[in-house]
Enzyme design. Structure first.
Site, mmCIF file in Angstrom:
data_model
loop_
_atom_site.group_PDB
_atom_site.id
_atom_site.type_symbol
_atom_site.label_atom_id
_atom_site.label_comp_id
_atom_site.label_asym_id
_atom_site.label_seq_id
_atom_site.Cartn_x
_atom_site.Cartn_y
_atom_site.Cartn_z
ATOM 1 C CG ASP A 32 -2.060 0.986 1.110
ATOM 2 O OD1 ASP A 32 -3.215 0.562 0.945
ATOM 3 O OD2 ASP A 32 -1.780 2.203 1.192
ATOM 4 C CB ILE A 33 0.720 4.320 -2.061
ATOM 5 C CG1 ILE A 33 1.771 5.250 -2.614
ATOM 6 C CG2 ILE A 33 -0.556 5.075 -1.686
ATOM 7 C CD1 ILE A 33 1.402 5.864 -3.960
ATOM 8 C CG ASN A 88 -12.171 -0.359 3.709
ATOM 9 O OD1 ASN A 88 -12.575 -0.764 4.784
ATOM 10 N ND2 ASN A 88 -11.007 0.256 3.559
ATOM 11 C CD GLN A 95 -14.480 -0.549 -2.949
ATOM 12 O OE1 GLN A 95 -15.551 -0.986 -2.521
ATOM 13 N NE2 GLN A 95 -13.909 -0.985 -4.057
ATOM 14 C CB SER A 96 -10.694 5.517 -1.536
ATOM 15 O OG SER A 96 -9.541 4.741 -1.361
ATOM 16 C CG HIS A 101 -8.689 -3.009 -2.603
ATOM 17 N ND1 HIS A 101 -9.524 -2.196 -3.329
ATOM 18 C CD2 HIS A 101 -8.487 -2.364 -1.425
ATOM 19 C CE1 HIS A 101 -9.809 -1.112 -2.639
ATOM 20 N NE2 HIS A 101 -9.192 -1.192 -1.463
ATOM 21 C CG HIS A 103 -6.681 -2.693 2.960
ATOM 22 N ND1 HIS A 103 -5.955 -1.525 2.793
ATOM 23 C CD2 HIS A 103 -7.884 -2.467 2.370
ATOM 24 C CE1 HIS A 103 -6.703 -0.638 2.131
ATOM 25 N NE2 HIS A 103 -7.874 -1.183 1.878
HETATM 26 P P1 DGP Z 1 -9.653 1.559 0.120
HETATM 27 O O1 DGP Z 1 -9.894 2.764 0.943
HETATM 28 O O2 DGP Z 1 -10.054 0.276 0.860
HETATM 29 O O3 DGP Z 1 -10.266 1.667 -1.255
HETATM 30 O O4 DGP Z 1 -8.081 1.452 -0.040
HETATM 31 C C1 DGP Z 1 -7.373 1.885 -1.162
HETATM 32 C C2 DGP Z 1 -5.916 1.816 -0.810
HETATM 33 O O5 DGP Z 1 -5.173 1.976 -2.004
HETATM 34 C C3 DGP Z 1 -5.423 2.893 0.157
HETATM 35 O O6 DGP Z 1 -4.993 2.291 1.369
HETATM 36 C C4 DGP Z 1 -4.272 3.566 -0.554
HETATM 37 C C5 DGP Z 1 -3.961 2.622 -1.690
HETATM 38 N N1 DGP Z 1 -3.510 3.262 -2.904
HETATM 39 C C6 DGP Z 1 -4.134 4.278 -3.563
HETATM 40 N N2 DGP Z 1 -3.457 4.598 -4.670
HETATM 41 C C7 DGP Z 1 -2.376 3.760 -4.713
HETATM 42 C C8 DGP Z 1 -1.288 3.604 -5.645
HETATM 43 O O7 DGP Z 1 -1.176 4.284 -6.666
HETATM 44 N N3 DGP Z 1 -0.370 2.639 -5.339
HETATM 45 C C9 DGP Z 1 -0.474 1.858 -4.225
HETATM 46 N N4 DGP Z 1 0.489 0.943 -4.019
HETATM 47 N N5 DGP Z 1 -1.484 1.971 -3.342
HETATM 48 C C10 DGP Z 1 -2.417 2.921 -3.589
#
Ligand code: DGP
Length: 115
Positions: A32-33, A88, A95-96, A101, A103
């Site tokens: 995760d970023i 999420n 969920q964003s 996915h 976590h």
């Molecule tokens: P959610 O809120 O459950 O949809 O989590 C989305 C996750 O995705 C959040 O923890 C940050 C991660 N994320 C968003 N953009 C990127 C990206 O470009 N690269 C990576 N590795 N993770 C990302």
């Protein structure tokens, strides 16, 4: 299978950089970023579905593939004895990114109930 407007489809295709930790024919795992724990890995189906609800309904094999790879990641990361798997599912659950996915969070103690 691939949605050109989807960030995680771009990661699956290798068009968006990511720190990949594992993959199978059905799923891919990358860090995760914005990590919320010492281990924070996202596990996604390679096939696009906006939510886990839609993935499980249309492609249950891919949903099982996500769960199976999540546990493999937890094992490889050394957190299989106690980790949190968070999905999420939908905007109300925060969920964003609308590519299904899970976590995988581990390496620290967690509180309950979640926020
Ligand atoms: P959610 O809120 O459950 O949809 O989590 C989305 C996750 O995705 C959040 O923890 C940050 C991660 N994320 C968003 N953009 C990127 C990206 O470009 N690269 C990576 N590795 N993770 C990302």
């Amino acid at each position: 299978m691939n949605n050109p407007d989807c960030l995680f489809c771009g990661i699956v295709a290798g068009e968006v950089p990511s720190e990949k930790v594992a993959e199978t024919d059905l799923a891919m795992a990358f860090r995760d970023i914005n990590p919320q724990a010492p281990t924070h890995v996202l596990v996604i189906p390679k096939r696009h579905s906006p939510t886990l609800t839609e993935l499980a309904g249309a492609h249950p094999d891919a949903a099982v593939g996500v769960l199976t790879l999540a546990h493999q990641v937890a094992t490889d990361e050394g957190v299989a004895g106690g980790y949190r798997l968070v999905c999420n599912n939908g905007a109300r659950a925060q969920q964003s990114v609308f590519h299904a996915h899970a976590h995988v969070l581990g390496g620290r103690d967690f509180a309950w109930p979640p926020g």
